[in-house]
Design a protein around this motif. Sequence first.
Motif, short mmCIF file in Angstrom:
data_model
loop_
_atom_site.label_atom_id
_atom_site.label_comp_id
_atom_site.label_asym_id
_atom_site.label_seq_id
_atom_site.Cartn_x
_atom_site.Cartn_y
_atom_site.Cartn_z
N LEU A 6 28.54 -12.02 -15.69
CA LEU A 6 27.77 -11.80 -16.92
C LEU A 6 28.62 -12.22 -18.12
CD1 LEU A 6 25.00 -10.61 -17.66
CD2 LEU A 6 26.09 -8.41 -17.91
N TYR A 48 21.16 -9.60 -18.67
CA TYR A 48 21.13 -9.04 -17.31
C TYR A 48 19.72 -8.61 -16.91
CZ TYR A 48 22.20 -6.04 -13.35
OH TYR A 48 22.23 -5.47 -12.11
N PRO A 52 18.52 -9.87 -13.10
CA PRO A 52 19.68 -9.11 -12.61
C PRO A 52 20.25 -9.60 -11.28
CG PRO A 52 17.68 -7.79 -12.44
CD PRO A 52 17.31 -9.05 -13.15
N TYR A 55 23.55 -12.07 -11.68
CA TYR A 55 24.74 -11.71 -12.46
C TYR A 55 25.53 -10.58 -11.82
CZ TYR A 55 22.81 -14.49 -16.26
OH TYR A 55 22.32 -15.52 -17.02
N TYR A 58 27.97 -6.16 -14.49
CA TYR A 58 27.19 -5.24 -15.33
C TYR A 58 27.91 -3.91 -15.51
CZ TYR A 58 23.20 -2.68 -17.19
OH TYR A 58 22.38 -1.92 -17.98
#
Length: 108
Positions: A6, A48, A52, A55, A58
């Motif tokens: 990310l 994100y 999601p 990536y 997080y």
Amino acid sequence: MEKRELPNSTLILVFGILSILGCCCYGVAGIIFGIIALVMAKRAVEIYNADPEIYTGYQNVKTGRILAIIGLVLSGLSMISTIIAIISYGGLEGIQEMQEEILREYGG
């Protein structure tokens, strides 16, 4: 599909840590780093949430955001206590005298 890091996740974590450490600098540095970390974290969460599955990192964003909030609170308290200490030490008259002295020195 290969997972990507990310964007700025590590930087958000670093700024969150610096916001806590910055509360020792009269709160000013902590507030600056905390705000930057929160803005960057908001953008990273939006990225994100859009996708999601592709990536990683997080957890760094969440941790950095929490540290930034803690750093902002500590920095705010540090700044308020510094202002109260200045006022109680010199009083309002002392602050006015300091301002007048600075104006005389630098203002002309």
